[in-house]
Design an enzyme around this catalytic site. Structure first.
Site, PDB file in Angstrom:
ATOM      1  N   HIS A  42      19.496 -22.661  35.252  1.00 43.47           N
ATOM      2  CA  HIS A  42      19.726 -21.477  36.093  1.00 43.47           C
ATOM      3  C   HIS A  42      21.231 -21.238  36.110  1.00 43.47           C
ATOM      4  O   HIS A  42      21.922 -21.675  37.031  1.00 43.47           O
ATOM      5  CB  HIS A  42      19.200 -21.706  37.506  1.00 43.47           C
ATOM      6  N   SER A 103      28.723 -22.841  37.042  1.00 45.27           N
ATOM      7  CA  SER A 103      28.395 -24.104  36.368  1.00 45.27           C
ATOM      8  C   SER A 103      28.570 -24.066  34.838  1.00 45.27           C
ATOM      9  O   SER A 103      29.051 -25.057  34.267  1.00 45.27           O
ATOM     10  CB  SER A 103      26.987 -24.556  36.738  1.00 45.27           C
ATOM     11  N   ASP A 172      19.370 -25.562  39.126  1.00 39.38           N
ATOM     12  CA  ASP A 172      20.026 -24.945  40.284  1.00 39.38           C
ATOM     13  C   ASP A 172      19.415 -23.574  40.573  1.00 39.38           C
ATOM     14  O   ASP A 172      20.070 -22.542  40.429  1.00 39.38           O
ATOM     15  CB  ASP A 172      21.533 -24.824  39.961  1.00 39.38           C
TER      16      ASP A 172
HETATM   17  N1  SAM Z   1      24.168 -22.622  38.383  1.00 37.37           N
HETATM   18  C1  SAM Z   1      25.022 -21.505  38.784  1.00 37.37           C
HETATM   19  C2  SAM Z   1      26.373 -22.032  39.201  1.00 37.37           C
HETATM   20  O1  SAM Z   1      26.441 -23.150  39.745  1.00 37.37           O
HETATM   21  O2  SAM Z   1      27.359 -21.358  38.967  1.00 37.37           O
HETATM   22  C3  SAM Z   1      24.413 -20.685  39.885  1.00 37.37           C
HETATM   23  C4  SAM Z   1      22.987 -20.313  39.676  1.00 37.37           C
HETATM   24  S1  SAM Z   1      22.254 -19.347  40.944  1.00 37.37           S
HETATM   25  C5  SAM Z   1      22.118 -20.431  42.277  1.00 37.37           C
HETATM   26  C6  SAM Z   1      20.616 -19.253  40.359  1.00 37.37           C
HETATM   27  C7  SAM Z   1      20.453 -18.322  39.160  1.00 37.37           C
HETATM   28  O3  SAM Z   1      19.158 -18.518  38.590  1.00 37.37           O
HETATM   29  C8  SAM Z   1      20.533 -16.846  39.505  1.00 37.37           C
HETATM   30  O4  SAM Z   1      21.542 -16.263  38.736  1.00 37.37           O
HETATM   31  C9  SAM Z   1      19.148 -16.285  39.136  1.00 37.37           C
HETATM   32  O5  SAM Z   1      19.222 -14.984  38.589  1.00 37.37           O
HETATM   33  C10 SAM Z   1      18.677 -17.270  38.115  1.00 37.37           C
HETATM   34  N2  SAM Z   1      17.213 -17.453  37.993  1.00 37.37           N
HETATM   35  C11 SAM Z   1      16.274 -17.334  38.959  1.00 37.37           C
HETATM   36  N3  SAM Z   1      15.080 -17.764  38.492  1.00 37.37           N
HETATM   37  C12 SAM Z   1      15.284 -18.172  37.204  1.00 37.37           C
HETATM   38  C13 SAM Z   1      14.460 -18.769  36.216  1.00 37.37           C
HETATM   39  N4  SAM Z   1      13.162 -19.016  36.440  1.00 37.37           N
HETATM   40  N5  SAM Z   1      15.014 -19.106  35.014  1.00 37.37           N
HETATM   41  C14 SAM Z   1      16.334 -18.868  34.781  1.00 37.37           C
HETATM   42  N6  SAM Z   1      17.164 -18.314  35.683  1.00 37.37           N
HETATM   43  C15 SAM Z   1      16.649 -17.974  36.882  1.00 37.37           C
END
Ligand code: SAM
Length: 300
Positions: A42, A103, A172
């Site tokens: 994510h 991240s 995440d």
């Molecule tokens: N990991 C990032 C960081 O630490 O900078 C932040 C991630 S944010 C909390 C969660 C992200 O997951 C969002 O941008 C959202 O659009 C994406 N997302 C939500 N469901 C997802 C999925 N099933 N697969 C991939 N990405 C997803």
């Protein structure tokens, strides 16, 4: 489609905890010469402007990275905190804190071209995945970094075990949909069967919701069943006095009002627990507010 956009939250206390831990883990894993694969299920948009409309609206970085960086403590911070502040500072060469690395950029800054380390990113949101792709292109990192606009839980399946046989998986989610909690547990269970020696790192919000409460317990059970060491860390900065009475127990507060979060690791570096025990009290000293401050590090 999801409405969660990490830009509103970039650099908040939860990012401080998550990225501080992430840096420590990647640094540890890249201390050995063999290639490392990092899979970020994510990924978000990768880079965030701290002076953008998003960040201004929520002001969450004020209670996170900006407060920490401006604190006198930053000058003599424990290793985990100073490594974190130094890495974020690299993205802000002018000295003014304008850019916050998510991240993918935190990780990529520590990976080695010569060792053939790899970074595999998943991001489902159309706008954020486009932004991520544009940001990553600027890195000119070639085949080191690959992005897919796919479901990260599904995409991870095809990548385990990685050819390098050394990997960190960062999970995440935004937990915007309740099923994310269950999917995280199922994903860890399946991944440990396919690749038991990988390091797994899960971020989750500490909120009064049964699924959020249950998740670390489930992860502990899964790690214990697999016979793998684990580490559980939480950071609770307490409620600011003006928000203290606005939360109804049993309801999920908006992530904007999040006061605590946790990171759960399976197969953590053995050096992480003592490093966190040194760093967390200092982080709390700066970010903690009002009552309800707490921090914990538990390990198997
Ligand atoms: N990991 C990032 C960081 O630490 O900078 C932040 C991630 S944010 C909390 C969660 C992200 O997951 C969002 O941008 C959202 O659009 C994406 N997302 C939500 N469901 C997802 C999925 N099933 N697969 C991939 N990405 C997803």
């Amino acid at each position: 489609m999801f409405s969660y956009r990490h830009g509103f939250h970039a650099g908040n206390h939860a990012d401080v905890l998550k990225h501080m831990v992430l840096i420590a883990v990647v640094k540890h894993l890249t201390a050995k010469p063999a290639a490392l694969t990092v899979i970020d299920t994510h990924a978000g948009a990768g880079l965030y402007r701290l002076d953008s409309e998003f960040a201004d609206t929520s002001g969450e970085a004020q209670d996170g990275i900006l407060k920490l960086a401006a604190s006198p403590l930053a000058a003599q911070a424990p290793a985990l905190v100073s490594d974190y502040l130094e890495l974020v500072a690299r993205f802000n060469p002018s000295g003014r804190m304008k850019i916050y690395p998510g991240s993918p950029f935190v990780t990529q800054a520590l990976l080695r071209q010569e060792a053939r380390d790899k970074l595999r990113l998943f991001e489902l949101h159309p706008t954020d995945s486009k932004a991520l792709a544009a940001h990553v292109e600027q890195l000119e990192a070639g085949r080191q970094v690959a992005i897919k606009r796919e479901d990260g839980f599904e995409g991870l399946r095809a990548l385990l075990p990685p050819p390098s046989r050394r990997a960190l998986v960062l999970i995440d989610p935004s937990y915007e949909i309740k099923s994310d909690y269950g999917r995280v547990g199922a994903c860890i269970q399946e991944s440990l069967k396919k690749f038991a020696t990988g390091t797994y790192m899960v971020w989750y919000p500490v909120i009064p919701r049964p699924e959020a409460h249950e998740l670390p317990r489930r992860l502990k059970t899964l790690a214990n069943q697999a016979g793998k060491p684990w580490l559980h860390v939480t950071l609770n900065i307490g409620q600011s006095p003006e928000r203290a009475d606005t939360h109804t127990p049993g309801e999920t507060p908006p992530r904007q009002g999040l006061t605590a979060s946790g990171v759960f690791l399976v197969n953590p570096p053995h050096t992480l627990k003592p490093a966190l025990q040194e760093a967390l009290p200092k982080v709390l000293e700066v970010l903690g507010r009002g009552r309800g401050q707490a921090q914990a590090v538990e390990a198997s």
